[in-house]
Design a protein around this motif. Sequence first.
Motif, PDB file in Angstrom:
ATOM      1  N   LYS A  67       0.829  -1.201   0.000  1.00 38.92           N
ATOM      2  CA  LYS A  67       0.000   0.000   0.000  1.00 38.92           C
ATOM      3  C   LYS A  67       0.868   1.258   0.000  1.00 38.92           C
ATOM      4  O   LYS A  67       0.526   2.247  -0.640  1.00 38.92           O
ATOM      5  CB  LYS A  67      -0.903   0.005   1.232  1.00 38.92           C
ATOM      6  CG  LYS A  67      -1.863   1.162   1.240  1.00 38.92           C
ATOM      7  CD  LYS A  67      -2.873   1.066   2.348  1.00 38.92           C
ATOM      8  CE  LYS A  67      -3.720   2.318   2.374  1.00 38.92           C
ATOM      9  NZ  LYS A  67      -3.308   3.276   3.401  1.00 38.92           N
ATOM     10  N   HIS A  68       1.983   1.214   0.700  1.00 37.86           N
ATOM     11  CA  HIS A  68       2.857   2.388   0.749  1.00 37.86           C
ATOM     12  C   HIS A  68       3.933   2.337  -0.316  1.00 37.86           C
ATOM     13  O   HIS A  68       4.931   3.057  -0.231  1.00 37.86           O
ATOM     14  CB  HIS A  68       3.448   2.533   2.151  1.00 37.86           C
ATOM     15  CG  HIS A  68       2.411   2.853   3.178  1.00 37.86           C
ATOM     16  ND1 HIS A  68       1.747   1.885   3.882  1.00 37.86           N
ATOM     17  CD2 HIS A  68       1.891   4.031   3.579  1.00 37.86           C
ATOM     18  CE1 HIS A  68       0.867   2.459   4.683  1.00 37.86           C
ATOM     19  NE2 HIS A  68       0.932   3.761   4.513  1.00 37.86           N
ATOM     20  N   ARG A  69       3.752   1.475  -1.291  1.00 36.30           N
ATOM     21  CA  ARG A  69       4.627   1.426  -2.467  1.00 36.30           C
ATOM     22  C   ARG A  69       6.094   1.145  -2.150  1.00 36.30           C
ATOM     23  O   ARG A  69       6.998   1.712  -2.751  1.00 36.30           O
ATOM     24  CB  ARG A  69       4.495   2.716  -3.278  1.00 36.30           C
ATOM     25  CG  ARG A  69       3.069   2.896  -3.755  1.00 36.30           C
ATOM     26  CD  ARG A  69       2.971   3.923  -4.828  1.00 36.30           C
ATOM     27  NE  ARG A  69       1.600   3.938  -5.351  1.00 36.30           N
ATOM     28  CZ  ARG A  69       1.156   4.775  -6.245  1.00 36.30           C
ATOM     29  NH1 ARG A  69       1.970   5.669  -6.752  1.00 36.30           N
ATOM     30  NH2 ARG A  69      -0.077   4.729  -6.667  1.00 36.30           N
ATOM     31  N   PHE A  70       6.304   0.288  -1.181  1.00 40.08           N
ATOM     32  CA  PHE A  70       7.653  -0.178  -0.904  1.00 40.08           C
ATOM     33  C   PHE A  70       7.837  -1.568  -1.511  1.00 40.08           C
ATOM     34  O   PHE A  70       6.871  -2.299  -1.698  1.00 40.08           O
ATOM     35  CB  PHE A  70       7.871  -0.313   0.610  1.00 40.08           C
ATOM     36  CG  PHE A  70       8.154   0.987   1.306  1.00 40.08           C
ATOM     37  CD1 PHE A  70       9.438   1.491   1.355  1.00 40.08           C
ATOM     38  CD2 PHE A  70       7.145   1.689   1.936  1.00 40.08           C
ATOM     39  CE1 PHE A  70       9.710   2.675   2.011  1.00 40.08           C
ATOM     40  CE2 PHE A  70       7.414   2.884   2.590  1.00 40.08           C
ATOM     41  CZ  PHE A  70       8.701   3.374   2.636  1.00 40.08           C
ATOM     42  N   ASP A  71       9.082  -1.930  -1.792  1.00 40.46           N
ATOM     43  CA  ASP A  71       9.368  -3.344  -1.990  1.00 40.46           C
ATOM     44  C   ASP A  71      10.362  -3.748  -0.903  1.00 40.46           C
ATOM     45  O   ASP A  71      10.757  -2.910  -0.079  1.00 40.46           O
ATOM     46  CB  ASP A  71       9.885  -3.641  -3.401  1.00 40.46           C
ATOM     47  CG  ASP A  71      11.109  -2.831  -3.736  1.00 40.46           C
ATOM     48  OD1 ASP A  71      11.710  -2.261  -2.807  1.00 40.46           O
ATOM     49  OD2 ASP A  71      11.472  -2.754  -4.913  1.00 40.46           O
ATOM     50  N   GLN A  85      16.181  -0.677   3.288  1.00 41.49           N
ATOM     51  CA  GLN A  85      16.987   0.537   3.394  1.00 41.49           C
ATOM     52  C   GLN A  85      16.357   1.535   4.342  1.00 41.49           C
ATOM     53  O   GLN A  85      17.040   2.276   5.039  1.00 41.49           O
ATOM     54  CB  GLN A  85      17.135   1.180   2.011  1.00 41.49           C
ATOM     55  CG  GLN A  85      18.154   0.481   1.154  1.00 41.49           C
ATOM     56  CD  GLN A  85      18.216   1.074  -0.230  1.00 41.49           C
ATOM     57  OE1 GLN A  85      17.198   1.471  -0.796  1.00 41.49           O
ATOM     58  NE2 GLN A  85      19.401   1.134  -0.779  1.00 41.49           N
ATOM     59  N   CYS A  86      15.028   1.559   4.350  1.00 41.68           N
ATOM     60  CA  CYS A  86      14.319   2.549   5.139  1.00 41.68           C
ATOM     61  C   CYS A  86      14.291   2.188   6.625  1.00 41.68           C
ATOM     62  O   CYS A  86      14.399   3.055   7.482  1.00 41.68           O
ATOM     63  CB  CYS A  86      12.909   2.686   4.580  1.00 41.68           C
ATOM     64  SG  CYS A  86      12.031   4.075   5.222  1.00 41.68           S
ATOM     65  N   ALA A 121       8.230   3.886   9.421  1.00 40.47           N
ATOM     66  CA  ALA A 121       8.548   3.919   7.984  1.00 40.47           C
ATOM     67  C   ALA A 121       7.306   4.236   7.163  1.00 40.47           C
ATOM     68  O   ALA A 121       7.374   4.931   6.148  1.00 40.47           O
ATOM     69  CB  ALA A 121       9.136   2.582   7.554  1.00 40.47           C
ATOM     70  N   PHE A 122       6.139   3.687   7.582  1.00 45.43           N
ATOM     71  CA  PHE A 122       4.900   3.942   6.842  1.00 45.43           C
ATOM     72  C   PHE A 122       4.189   5.197   7.337  1.00 45.43           C
ATOM     73  O   PHE A 122       3.172   5.587   6.780  1.00 45.43           O
ATOM     74  CB  PHE A 122       3.936   2.753   6.991  1.00 45.43           C
ATOM     75  CG  PHE A 122       4.510   1.454   6.494  1.00 45.43           C
ATOM     76  CD1 PHE A 122       5.236   1.402   5.326  1.00 45.43           C
ATOM     77  CD2 PHE A 122       4.311   0.280   7.210  1.00 45.43           C
ATOM     78  CE1 PHE A 122       5.759   0.209   4.867  1.00 45.43           C
ATOM     79  CE2 PHE A 122       4.831  -0.923   6.760  1.00 45.43           C
ATOM     80  CZ  PHE A 122       5.556  -0.951   5.583  1.00 45.43           C
ATOM     81  N   SER A 123       4.696   5.761   8.448  1.00 44.67           N
ATOM     82  CA  SER A 123       4.058   6.902   9.087  1.00 44.67           C
ATOM     83  C   SER A 123       2.599   6.597   9.480  1.00 44.67           C
ATOM     84  O   SER A 123       1.671   7.342   9.165  1.00 44.67           O
ATOM     85  CB  SER A 123       4.146   8.104   8.152  1.00 44.67           C
ATOM     86  OG  SER A 123       3.455   9.182   8.655  1.00 44.67           O
TER      87      SER A 123
END
Lengths: 339, 134
Positions: B77-81, B87-88, B119-121
Amino acid sequence: MSEIVNHLIHQQSSHCETGVVANMLSSKGFAMSEPMAFGLASALTFAYLPFVKIGGLPLIAYRMPPKTIIKTVAKKLNIELITRKFSNPQKGMQALDQALEEGHIVGLQTSVYWLPYFPEDMRFHFNAHNLTVYGKNAQGDYLISDPVFEEVVTCSPESLQRARFAKGALAPKGLMYILGKVPEKIDLAPQIYKSLKKTAKMMNGLPVPGVPFFGVKGIRYLAKKISELENKPSKYARLYLGHIVRMQEEIGTGGAGFRFIFASFLDEASKLTGDSELFELSQFTTEIGDQWRAFAVQAVLFCKDRKSISLQDISAVLIKCAEMEKQLQSRLLSLSAFK
Amino acid sequence: MKAKQVPQDNSPSYSGHKKLVYAVNDSGHYTGIQSSGWEVENFATQMAVDDLNEQTLTAIKDYHDGKASSLAYHMCKHRFDISALAQCTGFFQWQIRRHLLPHIFSRLSQRKLKNYSAAFSITIAQLTRVPEHP
């Protein structure tokens, strides 16, 4: 909270970093167009970086890495560039407020994902987007000139802080920059030729055997990769080609866009120096840009209906791009001004 | 590209915004022209967005089937892979891959959950929930 509005001329641009440079300089009283900033920074290039992955696919860049443009332009024009990075977000925001109070306009590196004014479909984790902050309104929101937008925008302090201190690849680490005093008169002509020479030299790629990722060599390498896609599952081929087009067109105006900016720079440079050869080169660069667009059209055609076009054809269009850029390079180096 | 050829295809992904491109006018010189989108570019964007939406739907289904943890959904949903999230957050990729399993995610310490939610806030309570529909 008191309102701060510093003097700024907002002009929409194609690309964020060159736009920020052009807007910051123009606001300081030195009229500079976006293509001129792009050209002076010798920002045109090509890089295929298989070891930097975005969403599992390789990074393809059509210009120099972030921050080079602003650094090079400042150096060429002999303007002091004050940059700061922060490990503590609160301190980073305080420094921004202080710089605004002192009457500066401040350039920032941010992550696109956390900027609320971006359209939903364009928000992705790209950490090297540049913008200029020129003030703060009575509600405490920052007044921002984002060069890729038509108009100026605002952003809440929380979102801006998150965008400045996003983590991951190319993390901005709160980078902010301020331009020092701008000299009144600058003779651009010698700088134009210097940067043209540098661009031409870079177009060949790194002179290191076994590193085929940059310049014309890089384009050929990508063409080879595309023709090798035939042995991969078709879903992967689709995603890969779609990704290239996205890198080229959507993200930071991309390949064709940069070629057109460079052509526009050559056009402007020929007016400034009265050198008609530069104008001819501008026309030739336009053809290169059109060729890149043709490549995007073919790649998307393959994604839509893979029977109507073969991967070899797409690869051939790209090789044509490489050949044309090679020609541009030799024509740039044989300019009569260099003789 | 000629000024008249600048595409005006009203891309939905621009949400009504316009982008500046440089093109040649009638006298052969360059000017900046606003473009409302290009069909070709829009197709590529749409393809990527559709791919992400599909992944999000799969993540929701997997969560309700007990095959994946809620982290999988929030990551999509938060467009991470996985590599971006690594890294985040500072986790290793293999750690994140483990955390995508429900029985391991349910035993994570508050500190690790906090790392992800930062990370996703979002809040930790939100992190452990997955909606029925996107």
